[in-house]
Motif scaffolding. Structure first.
Motif, mmCIF file in Angstrom:
data_model
loop_
_atom_site.group_PDB
_atom_site.id
_atom_site.type_symbol
_atom_site.label_atom_id
_atom_site.label_comp_id
_atom_site.label_asym_id
_atom_site.label_seq_id
_atom_site.Cartn_x
_atom_site.Cartn_y
_atom_site.Cartn_z
ATOM 1 N N GLY A 67 0.825 -1.207 0.000
ATOM 2 C CA GLY A 67 0.000 0.000 0.000
ATOM 3 C C GLY A 67 0.854 1.249 0.000
ATOM 4 O O GLY A 67 2.048 1.217 0.319
ATOM 5 N N LEU A 68 0.239 2.336 -0.343
ATOM 6 C CA LEU A 68 0.948 3.611 -0.429
ATOM 7 C C LEU A 68 1.530 4.041 0.909
ATOM 8 O O LEU A 68 2.619 4.595 0.984
ATOM 9 N N SER A 69 0.808 3.747 1.975
ATOM 10 C CA SER A 69 1.282 4.159 3.304
ATOM 11 C C SER A 69 2.567 3.438 3.721
ATOM 12 O O SER A 69 3.326 3.948 4.537
ATOM 13 N N GLY A 70 2.827 2.265 3.157
ATOM 14 C CA GLY A 70 4.029 1.517 3.516
ATOM 15 C C GLY A 70 5.231 1.795 2.634
ATOM 16 O O GLY A 70 6.332 1.307 2.905
ATOM 17 N N LEU A 71 5.032 2.606 1.594
ATOM 18 C CA LEU A 71 6.109 2.826 0.636
ATOM 19 C C LEU A 71 7.343 3.461 1.266
ATOM 20 O O LEU A 71 8.448 2.937 1.142
ATOM 21 N N GLN A 72 7.176 4.585 1.938
ATOM 22 C CA GLN A 72 8.334 5.286 2.487
ATOM 23 C C GLN A 72 9.060 4.441 3.533
ATOM 24 O O GLN A 72 10.289 4.416 3.575
ATOM 25 N N LYS A 73 8.305 3.709 4.339
ATOM 26 C CA LYS A 73 8.915 2.838 5.347
ATOM 27 C C LYS A 73 9.799 1.783 4.671
ATOM 28 O O LYS A 73 10.921 1.530 5.095
ATOM 29 N N ARG A 74 9.280 1.184 3.583
ATOM 30 C CA ARG A 74 10.047 0.176 2.848
ATOM 31 C C ARG A 74 11.267 0.790 2.176
ATOM 32 O O ARG A 74 12.327 0.179 2.125
ATOM 33 N N GLU A 75 11.101 1.997 1.613
ATOM 34 C CA GLU A 75 12.233 2.667 0.959
ATOM 35 C C GLU A 75 13.365 2.935 1.951
ATOM 36 O O GLU A 75 14.532 2.844 1.598
ATOM 37 N N LYS A 76 13.012 3.240 3.183
ATOM 38 C CA LYS A 76 14.029 3.534 4.198
ATOM 39 C C LYS A 76 14.720 2.269 4.702
ATOM 40 O O LYS A 76 15.795 2.344 5.285
ATOM 41 N N ARG A 77 14.117 1.103 4.446
ATOM 42 C CA ARG A 77 14.700 -0.174 4.862
ATOM 43 C C ARG A 77 15.460 -0.880 3.738
ATOM 44 O O ARG A 77 16.211 -1.809 3.993
ATOM 45 N N THR A 78 15.210 -0.470 2.503
ATOM 46 C CA THR A 78 15.787 -1.154 1.350
ATOM 47 C C THR A 78 17.056 -0.450 0.900
ATOM 48 O O THR A 78 17.070 0.764 0.718
#
Length: 140
Positions: A67-78
Motif C-alpha cells: 500500500g501507499l502508506s508503507g512505501l516510504q517505510k520500505r524505501e528507508k529499509r531497502t
C-alpha cells in the motif's frame, strides 16, 4: 574524432550500494537527475546504476504489496544494492562519440557510465547528445 570525454558530465552525483532507496530517491528529486551511478562503499569502484525507471518499478511493486502508506517505510529499509542494475554497459573516456551514439540508438538506453580502471570518470546521457545536436545545428 571526438570522444566521450568531450561531452561527458564529470561531476557525477553518485550513491553507495549501502545507501537506502529513500536517500537515492531524495537525491534524484533534489538534484534533478534520472540516473545515479552506484559505487562500492569500500573500494569506491563503480558497480552499477540506479535509474529513475528502476526506482519507479520498485515503488510500484512496493505499493502493490504494502500500500501507499508503507512505501516510504520500505524505501528507508531497502538498500540501493537490492534494486540497482549491475550488468550495465559502460564506456571509457576515449570511446568515440559515434560508437556511443550507436549504443543509444540500438540499445534504447538513456545513460552510459564512463569508467576507467573501475573508477567512475563521468556519465553520458541521451540528453548530452541532444545538446550536442542543438549546438551543431545552431552553427549552421
Amino acid at each position: 574524432m571526438k570522444t566521450v570525454s568531450d561531452i561527458m558530465v564529470r561531476d557525477v552525483i553518485c550513491v553507495n550500494e549501502s545507501d537506502t532507496v529513500y536517500q537515492a530517491r531524495m537525491l534524484m528529486k533534489d538534484r534533478g537527475v534520472r540516473h545515479l551511478p552506484v559505487t562500492d562503499s569500500d573500494s569506491g569502484h563503480y558497480i552499477g546504476v540506479l535509474t529513475q525507471r528502476g526506482l519507479l518499478n520498485h515503488a510500484f511493486n512496493m505499493v502493490e504489496k504494502f500500500g501507499l502508506s508503507g512505501l516510504q517505510k520500505r524505501e528507508k529499509r531497502t538498500q540501493v544494492d537490492e534494486i540497482m542494475s549491475r550488468d550495465c554497459d559502460s564506456v571509457t573516456p576515449d570511446t568515440d562519440l559515434l560508437s556511443a551514439a550507436e549504443y543509444f540508438t540500438h540499445k534504447k538506453s538513456s545513460c552510459l557510465p564512463v569508467v576507467e580502471n573501475h573508477q567512475l570518470r563521468g556519465i553520458i546521457t541521451s540528453v548530452d547528445f541532444v545538446k550536442l545536436a542543438a549546438h551543431l545545428l545552431s552553427q549552421g
